[in-house]
Scaffold this motif. Sequence first.
Motif, PDB file in Angstrom:
ATOM      1  N   LEU A 138      76.365 -11.635 -59.001  1.00 61.92           N
ATOM      2  CA  LEU A 138      76.182 -12.285 -59.837  1.00 61.92           C
ATOM      3  C   LEU A 138      75.585 -13.487 -58.573  1.00 61.92           C
ATOM      4  O   LEU A 138      74.568 -14.483 -59.265  1.00 61.92           O
ATOM      5  CB  LEU A 138      76.622 -12.319 -60.835  1.00 61.92           C
ATOM      6  CG  LEU A 138      77.113 -11.531 -61.766  1.00 61.92           C
ATOM      7  CD1 LEU A 138      77.981 -12.110 -62.266  1.00 61.92           C
ATOM      8  CD2 LEU A 138      75.640 -10.876 -62.283  1.00 61.92           C
ATOM      9  N   TRP A 139      76.218 -14.237 -58.274  1.00 56.48           N
ATOM     10  CA  TRP A 139      76.139 -15.299 -57.580  1.00 56.48           C
ATOM     11  C   TRP A 139      74.177 -15.078 -56.457  1.00 56.48           C
ATOM     12  O   TRP A 139      73.698 -16.729 -56.688  1.00 56.48           O
ATOM     13  CB  TRP A 139      76.946 -16.076 -56.674  1.00 56.48           C
ATOM     14  CG  TRP A 139      77.568 -17.617 -55.413  1.00 56.48           C
ATOM     15  CD1 TRP A 139      76.562 -18.122 -55.858  1.00 56.48           C
ATOM     16  CD2 TRP A 139      78.169 -17.345 -54.378  1.00 56.48           C
ATOM     17  NE1 TRP A 139      76.210 -19.192 -54.744  1.00 56.48           N
ATOM     18  CE2 TRP A 139      77.523 -19.183 -53.844  1.00 56.48           C
ATOM     19  CE3 TRP A 139      78.984 -16.660 -53.772  1.00 56.48           C
ATOM     20  CZ2 TRP A 139      77.861 -19.569 -52.497  1.00 56.48           C
ATOM     21  CZ3 TRP A 139      79.181 -17.280 -52.646  1.00 56.48           C
ATOM     22  CH2 TRP A 139      79.020 -18.751 -52.060  1.00 56.48           C
ATOM     23  N   ARG A 140      74.705 -14.610 -55.826  1.00 55.89           N
ATOM     24  CA  ARG A 140      73.469 -14.285 -54.701  1.00 55.89           C
ATOM     25  C   ARG A 140      71.951 -14.046 -56.079  1.00 55.89           C
ATOM     26  O   ARG A 140      70.929 -14.480 -55.240  1.00 55.89           O
ATOM     27  CB  ARG A 140      73.775 -13.104 -53.781  1.00 55.89           C
ATOM     28  CG  ARG A 140      74.050 -13.714 -52.474  1.00 55.89           C
ATOM     29  CD  ARG A 140      74.746 -12.643 -52.074  1.00 55.89           C
ATOM     30  NE  ARG A 140      72.653 -12.855 -50.715  1.00 55.89           N
ATOM     31  CZ  ARG A 140      72.782 -11.679 -49.732  1.00 55.89           C
ATOM     32  NH1 ARG A 140      74.078 -11.156 -48.913  1.00 55.89           N
ATOM     33  NH2 ARG A 140      71.844 -11.006 -49.513  1.00 55.89           N
ATOM     34  N   ILE A 141      71.976 -13.876 -56.963  1.00 56.47           N
ATOM     35  CA  ILE A 141      70.813 -13.141 -58.003  1.00 56.47           C
ATOM     36  C   ILE A 141      70.123 -14.460 -58.139  1.00 56.47           C
ATOM     37  O   ILE A 141      69.596 -14.651 -58.579  1.00 56.47           O
ATOM     38  CB  ILE A 141      71.413 -12.280 -59.130  1.00 56.47           C
ATOM     39  CG1 ILE A 141      71.210 -11.178 -58.326  1.00 56.47           C
ATOM     40  CG2 ILE A 141      70.350 -11.706 -60.467  1.00 56.47           C
ATOM     41  CD1 ILE A 141      71.860  -9.953 -59.295  1.00 56.47           C
ATOM     42  N   VAL A 142      71.514 -15.697 -58.743  1.00 53.47           N
ATOM     43  CA  VAL A 142      71.117 -16.854 -58.813  1.00 53.47           C
ATOM     44  C   VAL A 142      70.568 -17.158 -58.282  1.00 53.47           C
ATOM     45  O   VAL A 142      69.589 -18.440 -58.427  1.00 53.47           O
ATOM     46  CB  VAL A 142      72.816 -17.458 -60.246  1.00 53.47           C
ATOM     47  CG1 VAL A 142      72.252 -18.575 -60.152  1.00 53.47           C
ATOM     48  CG2 VAL A 142      72.343 -16.286 -60.820  1.00 53.47           C
ATOM     49  N   ARG A 143      71.482 -17.324 -57.466  1.00 57.32           N
ATOM     50  CA  ARG A 143      71.393 -18.345 -55.910  1.00 57.32           C
ATOM     51  C   ARG A 143      70.297 -17.829 -54.709  1.00 57.32           C
ATOM     52  O   ARG A 143      70.118 -18.634 -53.891  1.00 57.32           O
ATOM     53  CB  ARG A 143      72.330 -19.150 -55.550  1.00 57.32           C
ATOM     54  CG  ARG A 143      73.282 -19.565 -56.573  1.00 57.32           C
ATOM     55  CD  ARG A 143      72.620 -20.978 -57.231  1.00 57.32           C
ATOM     56  NE  ARG A 143      72.552 -21.496 -55.887  1.00 57.32           N
ATOM     57  CZ  ARG A 143      72.609 -23.332 -55.109  1.00 57.32           C
ATOM     58  NH1 ARG A 143      70.664 -23.631 -56.673  1.00 57.32           N
ATOM     59  NH2 ARG A 143      71.883 -23.779 -53.747  1.00 57.32           N
ATOM     60  N   GLU A 144      70.253 -16.822 -54.853  1.00 61.73           N
ATOM     61  CA  GLU A 144      69.212 -16.114 -52.966  1.00 61.73           C
ATOM     62  C   GLU A 144      68.261 -16.715 -52.797  1.00 61.73           C
ATOM     63  O   GLU A 144      68.521 -17.340 -51.577  1.00 61.73           O
ATOM     64  CB  GLU A 144      68.945 -15.053 -53.455  1.00 61.73           C
ATOM     65  CG  GLU A 144      68.386 -14.206 -51.954  1.00 61.73           C
ATOM     66  CD  GLU A 144      69.882 -14.127 -51.509  1.00 61.73           C
ATOM     67  OE1 GLU A 144      69.465 -13.847 -49.682  1.00 61.73           O
ATOM     68  OE2 GLU A 144      70.950 -13.614 -51.867  1.00 61.73           O
ATOM     69  N   ARG A 145      67.664 -17.137 -53.447  1.00 59.59           N
ATOM     70  CA  ARG A 145      66.314 -18.245 -52.211  1.00 59.59           C
ATOM     71  C   ARG A 145      66.420 -19.611 -52.330  1.00 59.59           C
ATOM     72  O   ARG A 145      65.790 -20.825 -52.062  1.00 59.59           O
ATOM     73  CB  ARG A 145      64.801 -17.875 -53.557  1.00 59.59           C
ATOM     74  CG  ARG A 145      64.579 -16.609 -53.564  1.00 59.59           C
ATOM     75  CD  ARG A 145      63.579 -16.346 -53.858  1.00 59.59           C
ATOM     76  NE  ARG A 145      62.677 -14.931 -53.408  1.00 59.59           N
ATOM     77  CZ  ARG A 145      62.721 -13.680 -54.414  1.00 59.59           C
ATOM     78  NH1 ARG A 145      63.806 -14.488 -55.662  1.00 59.59           N
ATOM     79  NH2 ARG A 145      62.394 -13.108 -54.092  1.00 59.59           N
ATOM     80  N   ARG A 146      67.632 -20.559 -52.414  1.00 59.74           N
ATOM     81  CA  ARG A 146      67.897 -21.443 -52.965  1.00 59.74           C
ATOM     82  C   ARG A 146      69.386 -21.874 -51.999  1.00 59.74           C
ATOM     83  O   ARG A 146      70.040 -23.330 -51.981  1.00 59.74           O
ATOM     84  CB  ARG A 146      68.298 -22.411 -54.332  1.00 59.74           C
ATOM     85  CG  ARG A 146      66.563 -21.926 -55.309  1.00 59.74           C
ATOM     86  CD  ARG A 146      66.820 -22.567 -56.401  1.00 59.74           C
ATOM     87  NE  ARG A 146      67.312 -22.350 -57.273  1.00 59.74           N
ATOM     88  CZ  ARG A 146      67.483 -21.018 -58.219  1.00 59.74           C
ATOM     89  NH1 ARG A 146      66.607 -20.433 -58.179  1.00 59.74           N
ATOM     90  NH2 ARG A 146      68.539 -20.908 -58.646  1.00 59.74           N
ATOM     91  N   MET A 147      69.885 -20.471 -51.608  1.00 56.76           N
ATOM     92  CA  MET A 147      71.625 -20.936 -51.003  1.00 56.76           C
ATOM     93  C   MET A 147      70.969 -21.753 -49.271  1.00 56.76           C
ATOM     94  O   MET A 147      69.875 -21.769 -48.792  1.00 56.76           O
ATOM     95  CB  MET A 147      71.944 -20.005 -50.351  1.00 56.76           C
ATOM     96  CG  MET A 147      72.448 -19.189 -51.409  1.00 56.76           C
ATOM     97  SD  MET A 147      73.728 -18.274 -50.803  1.00 56.76           S
ATOM     98  CE  MET A 147      74.019 -17.089 -52.396  1.00 56.76           C
ATOM     99  N   GLY A 148      71.467 -22.982 -49.074  1.00 57.82           N
ATOM    100  CA  GLY A 148      71.545 -24.113 -48.290  1.00 57.82           C
ATOM    101  C   GLY A 148      72.915 -23.259 -46.795  1.00 57.82           C
ATOM    102  O   GLY A 148      73.593 -21.927 -47.457  1.00 57.82           O
ATOM    103  N   ASN A 149      72.854 -23.327 -45.832  1.00 62.34           N
ATOM    104  CA  ASN A 149      73.931 -22.602 -45.283  1.00 62.34           C
ATOM    105  C   ASN A 149      74.821 -22.563 -45.114  1.00 62.34           C
ATOM    106  O   ASN A 149      76.111 -21.535 -44.490  1.00 62.34           O
ATOM    107  CB  ASN A 149      73.689 -23.736 -43.241  1.00 62.34           C
ATOM    108  CG  ASN A 149      72.027 -23.069 -43.257  1.00 62.34           C
ATOM    109  OD1 ASN A 149      71.370 -21.919 -43.221  1.00 62.34           O
ATOM    110  ND2 ASN A 149      71.369 -24.059 -41.767  1.00 62.34           N
TER     111      ASN A 149
END
Length: 160
Positions: free
Chosen positions: A97-108
């Motif tokens: 769920l975290w990656r579905i929501v944040r995948e394109r906006r995650m920082g390092n």
Amino acid sequence: MLGYDWPRLHAALNDLPIALLLGAVLFDVLALATRRESFRVVSFWILVLGAVGGVAAVVSGLQAEEHISHGDAVHRVMETHETLGLVTLGIFGLLTLWRIVRERRMGNGERAGGLLLALAGAGVLFTTGLYGGRLVFDHAAGIPTTVLEAELKERGSDHH
């Protein structure tokens, strides 16, 4: 159910999500090590598929528990296996769920946190599998008594 009862269905369903979830962790590590975007994309999609498969494995496992004869020793191992399976599903479900929501906006830093969570999930997943193996190989859980008795009789007549 196509010739399957719940224990057999659980056995048929549980290997694929294990492979997919461990593969997702591996591709995350490769993405970090090589900085290749394609590895991160592969990791994302197999994580999603693995999490969906994990739901099927857990549901079938919960049903299997209700449909096999077992004593106290099996029950104790089964309860631990169940708890670990639910924890594993929780970790990978949250990560998905975290990656579905944040995948394109995650920082390092956020990606590193996700990788640490995935590695922890892989450890719990491995332990879950160990307990599942103990149920089958140490306690013959899910093997009907008549089948087990026939097998023991055949083994006793000098077969290899």
